[in-house]
Motif scaffolding. Structure first.
Motif, PDB file in Angstrom:
ATOM      1  N   ILE A  85       0.830  -1.205   0.000  1.00  0.00           N
ATOM      2  CA  ILE A  85       0.000   0.000   0.000  1.00  0.00           C
ATOM      3  C   ILE A  85       0.871   1.264   0.000  1.00  0.00           C
ATOM      4  N   ASN A  86       1.907   1.288   0.834  1.00  0.00           N
ATOM      5  CA  ASN A  86       2.807   2.446   0.869  1.00  0.00           C
ATOM      6  C   ASN A  86       3.453   2.699  -0.484  1.00  0.00           C
ATOM      7  N   THR A  87       3.921   1.616  -1.103  1.00  0.00           N
ATOM      8  CA  THR A  87       4.598   1.732  -2.397  1.00  0.00           C
ATOM      9  C   THR A  87       3.656   2.252  -3.477  1.00  0.00           C
ATOM     10  N   LEU A  88       2.487   1.651  -3.595  1.00  0.00           N
ATOM     11  CA  LEU A  88       1.525   2.080  -4.615  1.00  0.00           C
ATOM     12  C   LEU A  88       1.056   3.510  -4.357  1.00  0.00           C
ATOM     13  N   TYR A  89       0.866   3.853  -3.094  1.00  0.00           N
ATOM     14  CA  TYR A  89       0.451   5.215  -2.730  1.00  0.00           C
ATOM     15  C   TYR A  89       1.516   6.230  -3.150  1.00  0.00           C
ATOM     16  N   ASN A  90       2.781   5.905  -2.900  1.00  0.00           N
ATOM     17  CA  ASN A  90       3.869   6.818  -3.287  1.00  0.00           C
ATOM     18  C   ASN A  90       3.974   6.960  -4.798  1.00  0.00           C
ATOM     19  N   TRP A  91       3.797   5.858  -5.511  1.00  0.00           N
ATOM     20  CA  TRP A  91       3.839   5.922  -6.974  1.00  0.00           C
ATOM     21  C   TRP A  91       2.671   6.725  -7.539  1.00  0.00           C
ATOM     22  N   ALA A  92       1.576   6.799  -6.788  1.00  0.00           N
ATOM     23  CA  ALA A  92       0.372   7.481  -7.276  1.00  0.00           C
ATOM     24  C   ALA A  92       0.395   8.994  -7.021  1.00  0.00           C
ATOM     25  N   GLN A  93       1.398   9.479  -6.322  1.00  0.00           N
ATOM     26  CA  GLN A  93       1.454  10.906  -6.019  1.00  0.00           C
ATOM     27  C   GLN A  93       1.753  11.727  -7.282  1.00  0.00           C
ATOM     28  N   PRO A  94       1.134  12.901  -7.408  1.00  0.00           N
ATOM     29  CA  PRO A  94       1.303  13.719  -8.627  1.00  0.00           C
ATOM     30  C   PRO A  94       2.755  14.085  -8.930  1.00  0.00           C
ATOM     31  N   HIS A 177      -8.519   9.162  -9.404  1.00  0.00           N
ATOM     32  CA  HIS A 177      -7.167   8.606  -9.516  1.00  0.00           C
ATOM     33  C   HIS A 177      -7.140   7.323 -10.346  1.00  0.00           C
ATOM     34  N   LYS A 178      -8.274   6.946 -10.904  1.00  0.00           N
ATOM     35  CA  LYS A 178      -8.392   5.653 -11.582  1.00  0.00           C
ATOM     36  C   LYS A 178      -7.385   5.489 -12.718  1.00  0.00           C
ATOM     37  N   THR A 179      -7.232   6.493 -13.563  1.00  0.00           N
ATOM     38  CA  THR A 179      -6.333   6.388 -14.713  1.00  0.00           C
ATOM     39  C   THR A 179      -4.894   6.169 -14.270  1.00  0.00           C
ATOM     40  N   VAL A 180      -4.482   6.903 -13.246  1.00  0.00           N
ATOM     41  CA  VAL A 180      -3.116   6.763 -12.729  1.00  0.00           C
ATOM     42  C   VAL A 180      -2.907   5.381 -12.118  1.00  0.00           C
ATOM     43  N   ILE A 181      -3.868   4.929 -11.316  1.00  0.00           N
ATOM     44  CA  ILE A 181      -3.757   3.626 -10.666  1.00  0.00           C
ATOM     45  C   ILE A 181      -3.742   2.506 -11.705  1.00  0.00           C
ATOM     46  N   GLN A 182      -4.548   2.617 -12.729  1.00  0.00           N
ATOM     47  CA  GLN A 182      -4.551   1.602 -13.789  1.00  0.00           C
ATOM     48  C   GLN A 182      -3.181   1.522 -14.457  1.00  0.00           C
ATOM     49  N   ASP A 183      -2.580   2.677 -14.735  1.00  0.00           N
ATOM     50  CA  ASP A 183      -1.257   2.708 -15.357  1.00  0.00           C
ATOM     51  C   ASP A 183      -0.204   2.079 -14.439  1.00  0.00           C
ATOM     52  N   ILE A 184      -0.286   2.396 -13.148  1.00  0.00           N
ATOM     53  CA  ILE A 184       0.664   1.844 -12.174  1.00  0.00           C
ATOM     54  C   ILE A 184       0.551   0.327 -12.109  1.00  0.00           C
ATOM     55  N   LEU A 185      -0.679  -0.186 -12.029  1.00  0.00           N
ATOM     56  CA  LEU A 185      -0.878  -1.634 -11.915  1.00  0.00           C
ATOM     57  C   LEU A 185      -0.412  -2.367 -13.168  1.00  0.00           C
ATOM     58  N   CYS A 186      -0.512  -1.716 -14.314  1.00  0.00           N
ATOM     59  CA  CYS A 186      -0.032  -2.325 -15.564  1.00  0.00           C
ATOM     60  C   CYS A 186       1.497  -2.410 -15.598  1.00  0.00           C
ATOM     61  N   LYS A 187       2.156  -1.440 -14.970  1.00  0.00           N
ATOM     62  CA  LYS A 187       3.632  -1.389 -14.991  1.00  0.00           C
ATOM     63  C   LYS A 187       4.269  -2.069 -13.788  1.00  0.00           C
ATOM     64  N   TRP A 188       3.452  -2.417 -12.817  1.00  0.00           N
ATOM     65  CA  TRP A 188       3.952  -2.962 -11.561  1.00  0.00           C
ATOM     66  C   TRP A 188       4.457  -4.390 -11.732  1.00  0.00           C
ATOM     67  N   VAL A 189       5.708  -4.609 -11.329  1.00  0.00           N
ATOM     68  CA  VAL A 189       6.311  -5.941 -11.290  1.00  0.00           C
ATOM     69  C   VAL A 189       6.797  -6.156  -9.868  1.00  0.00           C
ATOM     70  N   MET A 190       6.609  -7.362  -9.346  1.00  0.00           N
ATOM     71  CA  MET A 190       6.961  -7.629  -7.957  1.00  0.00           C
ATOM     72  C   MET A 190       7.861  -8.851  -7.865  1.00  0.00           C
ATOM     73  N   ASN A 191       9.025  -8.673  -7.265  1.00  0.00           N
ATOM     74  CA  ASN A 191       9.959  -9.773  -7.036  1.00  0.00           C
ATOM     75  C   ASN A 191       9.932 -10.125  -5.553  1.00  0.00           C
ATOM     76  N   VAL A 192       9.530 -11.348  -5.246  1.00  0.00           N
ATOM     77  CA  VAL A 192       9.421 -11.770  -3.850  1.00  0.00           C
ATOM     78  C   VAL A 192      10.476 -12.832  -3.536  1.00  0.00           C
ATOM     79  N   GLU A 193      10.659 -13.092  -2.237  1.00  0.00           N
ATOM     80  CA  GLU A 193      11.624 -14.086  -1.773  1.00  0.00           C
ATOM     81  C   GLU A 193      13.020 -13.824  -2.322  1.00  0.00           C
ATOM     82  N   CYS A 194      13.387 -12.554  -2.402  1.00  0.00           N
ATOM     83  CA  CYS A 194      14.723 -12.200  -2.866  1.00  0.00           C
ATOM     84  C   CYS A 194      15.755 -12.566  -1.806  1.00  0.00           C
ATOM     85  N   LEU A 195      16.990 -12.657  -2.219  1.00  0.00           N
ATOM     86  CA  LEU A 195      18.062 -12.963  -1.276  1.00  0.00           C
ATOM     87  C   LEU A 195      18.125 -11.907  -0.192  1.00  0.00           C
TER      88      LEU A 195
END
Length: 284
Positions: A85-94, A177-195
């Protein structure tokens, strides 16, 4: 003096506010930055803390990437985890301008919670609908909990963390904020269980300093790591160009080797080269 008689064990048990986990988080971020320096192309520049945790900006053709790194040793991540939530919120800021990036990457050492919607989220046809549906359910749950707590103890102060989380979630759900959030979710990649912290360091040493023997390998990587946090570089915008990184490599090569070292050809990182930054379900 009685104070001088306190044993180290007693000191260890009385110290409060140990900040080492937070420090490891910063050092982890800088290790991730170092690995990206090895993988950058010659038309790319790495920025630290200027546009989020890390950003790779490209001059001309190529990807521009925003990177957020999270070093956690215990909790499992899920779609509505505070880190997400913090990450997506920060990416959504103008003032972030998500439109300037081709990829928005969240790197975490955490595992995904079993059964969470996050396991299938990145394959969903309409990520926005899935995300906002989950958000709205969580917003209702948090509001109900805050109201219940208030009724059971009218004098108690509400949780600042819960209120902040609620505010962020409501922001992400707003129709404007829908247009911005849609763009963010399309570009969002998540790497989990990293070293984790030390495993990533060892991987970098083994991969990028294999031409050196013993302690020299660590000293070589330590010298490049020092470039990431060099006060002069921090003061001048905290950015590192690929050519400047290569120059420092050559300088350290001269210091630690009696023979000329050939460094890897710069190009698109292979699956092996990106190991440590997340072999996960969500790597594109």
């Amino acid at each position: 003096n009685m104070a001088n008689d306190i044993t180290y064990r007693e000191i260890d048990t009385t110290i409060r506010g140990d900040a080492s986990p937070q420090v490891k988080g910063f050092l982890y971020q800088f290790l991730v930055a170092l690995q990206f320096c090895f993988e950058m192309k010659r038309n790319q520049t790495l920025y630290v803390e200027k546009f989020g945790d890390l950003a790779i900006k490209t001059t001309g053709e190529g990807e521009s990437i925003s990177v957020e790194s999270k070093h956690y040793s215990t909790t499992k991540i899920h779609l509505l985890h505070q880190n997400v939530i913090n990450t997506l919120y920060n990416w959504a800021q103008p003032n972030f301008h998500q439109e300037h990036y081709t990829k928005l990457l969240l790197i975490t050492t955490q595992k995904v919670r079993i059964g969470d919607v996050l396991n299938s989220f990145f394959k969903a046809e309409n990520k926005y609908n899935v995300f906002t549906n989950e958000l709205n359910k969580e917003i209702k749950r948090i509001k109900d909990k805050l109201e219940s707590d208030k009724k059971s103890n009218p004098k108690a102060t509400s949780s600042i963390r819960k209120e902040k989380t609620l505010e962020q979630m409501e922001y992400l759900c707003k129709r404007e904020h829908k247009t911005v959030i849609q763009d963010i979710l399309c570009k969002w990649v998540m790497n989990v269980e990293c070293l984790d912290f030390m495993d990533l360091y060892d991987t970098i040493v083994n991969r990028y300093a294999s031409m050196l023997e013993g302690r020299k390998a660590e000293l070589y990587i330590d010298g490049l790591f020092a470039m990431i946090i060099n006060p002069g570089i921090v003061e001048k915008g905290w950015c590192i160009k690929r050519e400047d990184f290569e120059k420092r490599q050559q300088e350290l090569n001269s210091d630690f080797s009696t023979k000329t070292i050939s460094f890897p050809t710069i190009g698109d990182p292979t699956e092996t080269e990106t190991e440590g930054l997340g072999s996960s379900l969500f790597v594109e």
